[in-house]
Design an enzyme around this catalytic site. Sequence first.
Site, mmCIF file in Angstrom:
data_model
loop_
_atom_site.group_PDB
_atom_site.id
_atom_site.type_symbol
_atom_site.label_atom_id
_atom_site.label_comp_id
_atom_site.label_asym_id
_atom_site.label_seq_id
_atom_site.Cartn_x
_atom_site.Cartn_y
_atom_site.Cartn_z
ATOM 1 N N HIS A 237 -3.623 -82.696 -21.964
ATOM 2 C CA HIS A 237 -4.708 -82.673 -22.950
ATOM 3 C C HIS A 237 -4.310 -83.468 -24.190
ATOM 4 O O HIS A 237 -5.106 -84.234 -24.746
ATOM 5 C CB HIS A 237 -5.041 -81.224 -23.306
ATOM 6 C CG HIS A 237 -6.337 -81.064 -24.027
ATOM 7 N ND1 HIS A 237 -6.480 -80.266 -25.130
ATOM 8 C CD2 HIS A 237 -7.561 -81.607 -23.803
ATOM 9 C CE1 HIS A 237 -7.726 -80.315 -25.557
ATOM 10 N NE2 HIS A 237 -8.400 -81.119 -24.772
ATOM 11 N N HIS A 241 -5.966 -87.370 -25.447
ATOM 12 C CA HIS A 241 -6.520 -87.627 -26.780
ATOM 13 C C HIS A 241 -5.695 -88.661 -27.539
ATOM 14 O O HIS A 241 -6.200 -89.259 -28.503
ATOM 15 C CB HIS A 241 -6.618 -86.325 -27.572
ATOM 16 C CG HIS A 241 -7.786 -85.476 -27.152
ATOM 17 N ND1 HIS A 241 -9.063 -85.691 -27.611
ATOM 18 C CD2 HIS A 241 -7.869 -84.419 -26.299
ATOM 19 C CE1 HIS A 241 -9.884 -84.807 -27.073
ATOM 20 N NE2 HIS A 241 -9.186 -84.029 -26.276
ATOM 21 N N HIS A 266 -13.026 -83.339 -19.083
ATOM 22 C CA HIS A 266 -13.192 -81.925 -19.439
ATOM 23 C C HIS A 266 -13.973 -81.162 -18.366
ATOM 24 O O HIS A 266 -13.699 -79.980 -18.121
ATOM 25 C CB HIS A 266 -13.874 -81.809 -20.800
ATOM 26 C CG HIS A 266 -12.975 -82.140 -21.954
ATOM 27 N ND1 HIS A 266 -12.830 -83.414 -22.445
ATOM 28 C CD2 HIS A 266 -12.146 -81.352 -22.706
ATOM 29 C CE1 HIS A 266 -11.961 -83.412 -23.450
ATOM 30 N NE2 HIS A 266 -11.532 -82.184 -23.625
ATOM 31 N N GLU A 378 -18.668 -85.424 -28.570
ATOM 32 C CA GLU A 378 -17.259 -85.213 -28.930
ATOM 33 C C GLU A 378 -17.020 -84.889 -30.407
ATOM 34 O O GLU A 378 -16.270 -83.924 -30.668
ATOM 35 C CB GLU A 378 -16.421 -86.428 -28.496
ATOM 36 C CG GLU A 378 -14.949 -86.172 -28.739
ATOM 37 C CD GLU A 378 -14.069 -87.365 -28.384
ATOM 38 O OE1 GLU A 378 -12.852 -87.198 -28.480
ATOM 39 O OE2 GLU A 378 -14.573 -88.425 -28.038
ATOM 40 N N HIS A 393 -18.757 -80.765 -30.936
ATOM 41 C CA HIS A 393 -17.619 -80.276 -30.151
ATOM 42 C C HIS A 393 -16.472 -79.867 -31.062
ATOM 43 O O HIS A 393 -15.901 -78.770 -30.929
ATOM 44 C CB HIS A 393 -17.169 -81.365 -29.171
ATOM 45 C CG HIS A 393 -15.766 -81.198 -28.687
ATOM 46 N ND1 HIS A 393 -14.714 -81.934 -29.207
ATOM 47 C CD2 HIS A 393 -15.214 -80.383 -27.755
ATOM 48 C CE1 HIS A 393 -13.591 -81.568 -28.616
ATOM 49 N NE2 HIS A 393 -13.865 -80.644 -27.728
ATOM 50 N N HIS A 397 -14.552 -75.992 -32.147
ATOM 51 C CA HIS A 397 -13.116 -75.719 -32.220
ATOM 52 C C HIS A 397 -12.729 -75.192 -33.599
ATOM 53 O O HIS A 397 -11.925 -74.267 -33.721
ATOM 54 C CB HIS A 397 -12.328 -76.993 -31.912
ATOM 55 C CG HIS A 397 -12.128 -77.246 -30.451
ATOM 56 N ND1 HIS A 397 -11.026 -76.804 -29.761
ATOM 57 C CD2 HIS A 397 -12.903 -77.890 -29.540
ATOM 58 C CE1 HIS A 397 -11.107 -77.168 -28.492
ATOM 59 N NE2 HIS A 397 -12.244 -77.834 -28.331
ATOM 60 N N HIS A 433 -15.966 -74.890 -23.733
ATOM 61 C CA HIS A 433 -16.161 -76.125 -22.988
ATOM 62 C C HIS A 433 -17.094 -75.941 -21.799
ATOM 63 O O HIS A 433 -17.690 -76.923 -21.335
ATOM 64 C CB HIS A 433 -14.816 -76.708 -22.562
ATOM 65 C CG HIS A 433 -14.254 -77.644 -23.583
ATOM 66 N ND1 HIS A 433 -14.608 -78.963 -23.656
ATOM 67 C CD2 HIS A 433 -13.405 -77.421 -24.622
ATOM 68 C CE1 HIS A 433 -13.990 -79.534 -24.669
ATOM 69 N NE2 HIS A 433 -13.253 -78.627 -25.277
#
Length: 711
Positions: A237, A241, A266, A378, A393, A397, A433
């Site tokens: 992950h 990124h 994802h 995103e 997104h 978080h 997600h």
Amino acid sequence: MSSIQNKFGGLLQHPYEPLFLPKSNGQLVYNVPEKFFTDRYRPIGENINNRFGSNAATAAAEFSVSAGASAASSGSTSADTPVGPSLVTFNDIDEPDISFANVVPRRGGFSLFLAPHRNAATRLIELFMDAPDADKLADVAAYVRDRVNGPLYQYALSTALVHRPDTTNVNVPSFLQLFPDQFVDPAVFPKMLEEGRAVLSENRMAIDIPMNFTASERVTEQRMAYFREDIGVNLHHWHWHLVYPGDGPLSIVRKDRRGELFYYMHQQLIARHQIERFANGLGRVVPLINLRAPVEEPYYPKIIRSANNRTYPARYRNMVMEDVNRPDDQLVVRIADVEQQLQRIIAAIDAGSVVTASGQRTPLDNFRGIDILGDIVESSAVSVNRQFYGDTHNSGHILLSFIHDPRGEYLESFGVMGDVTTAMRDPIFYRWHTYVDNIFQRHKARFAPYTASDLSNPGVNIVNFETELERQGSVKNLFLTFWQRSQVDLGTGLDFGPEGNAFVTFTHLQHAAFNYRFQIAVSGAARDATIRIFLAPRKDERGQALTFEEQRRYAIEMDTFRVSLRSGINNLIRRSVNSSVTIPYERTFRDVSQSNLGDAGFRFCSCGWPSHMLVPKGDFIGVEYDLFAMVSNFERDRVNPVFDERVGCNDAHSFCGLRDRTYPDARNMGFPFDRRIPNTVRSFADFVAPYQNMKVTKVTVRFTNTVVART
């Protein structure tokens, strides 16, 4: 190691140790200009350089030469004859203005989900990318290193190294080596320091990391800890990124189909997680639809930030998200704003078009639409209208990661959901997600099922398709899984620790290597084709048969590769280790101190799903799955120039694409399961029946509760 590798190698080791301290177990010594010292060390810079710099390196080299000569005179010269340390000198530079980085405290947490942190990272990446050559970049990076937040620096410099053409041979270390605290039970660190201080490097023993240390077996969700807390899964992950940053210079962010890759990578994480849940007797993940409802799942991460030795905060059962308003962090996220932005995205999907920043309508068509939507959700710097559609997104978080202290009243930093290296540890990651994936599926549902023209490949017939373990006489269509104990050296991440190695052992899921076997009949001319392999669950946690629509949503890609078929019968073998989804253990857990890893593959090719997690765990009795294979028409798949998976870092392209090139498949990612299917199709048998170029085989995954040491 090369001189350029020497320059950057030490910059990326021991993140919070001053640069003037020797690196690479004393084999790298830096001669640092006086202005490079921070305020703490500048007044005593001359003493420091005498102690650690060029004078110390010269003395060490003279000692090594003397020792080598003595060994030679006694006739005992060998490969172990001492070699003096390498001295690296940085050039003086005009001091760059890096005050923008102060938004991330030097000893605080860094998060790609926080807009102020992303902005600081963008400017730092730009500073590094603007350096005219690699030597100048090293000088600038050396000056910056001890003045900014450690993870921010590592992320920005690693991103620059990955994307600059003149740093091809620079090893970018795994984040595990740099910040092991974000992956490893902190209880092992005192043991590692004790072993390092008391025992010489060559005699040190590895410290064992216990399995499933975040909760007891009485917590049912803990059955998934081997997946959620797997080091390789979380490294994947992080590295994805790193290769696909959401912010930064547009030349770095704007990659081919990056928005679609955000969706597909994802989506596959969610599907793999759900498959594992079924095998462990756990039900479907409930999407986190309501941002105002209590969050039922608690999580106690039991990891620390080595920068300040503070723990990642826990989340208690039934905590409720609130607006995040933390002035000291320059951070405001309101739930009502996120809800409105989500409504705008859903309205755009239903309308079939999005509104750009200039007020124009851009259609969300079949192929390009998912890419546009991925960048919006995103959201990345290439979103067509970031202000209108927001940062949905990332905002989810943030709301979850500050649920324990939304206003900063208790001076607590973000929880694990606020960091790409730790987010997948938390059960709530999969609920959030799943909701995000449902947004993408709403878009996909707008399109008609694939037609016979899309799916067929006239003249190609899969006569037989099966698997076998890589051992003689093995049972067909059986996968075996077990625990494996492996070692990794964390010495480069122990600031102010002992020199030399610092090994830990950890236990992870593994599977026995296997092969796919195909017998494919081709009538007519020879041709190229693409073989696509997916694994789909047959039953849920209660043993009830899944509908084909559910199987389609949970199908996980196992491999996609090109083959050259001749006319007549083709007998093909494909090894599991060659999967287009995975990278081998050596890339996931690579050791930056090994000079023989200095190829471009360890910059980009380290992006990929860990090979040890390719096959789901299964259970003791054996869990049955449908293994699907399709030989698709290469003329419909072709992307020019055609790539060779055996060259360079082309072997994990399904999730990570290709470096500086277009994605190597003209089809939608997830084809042929990314779209809904006709109502008349009720099973895999129905789906493949009209097509000779498809085959489905029932396979069993059997788990054995034994631990095998990696050889």
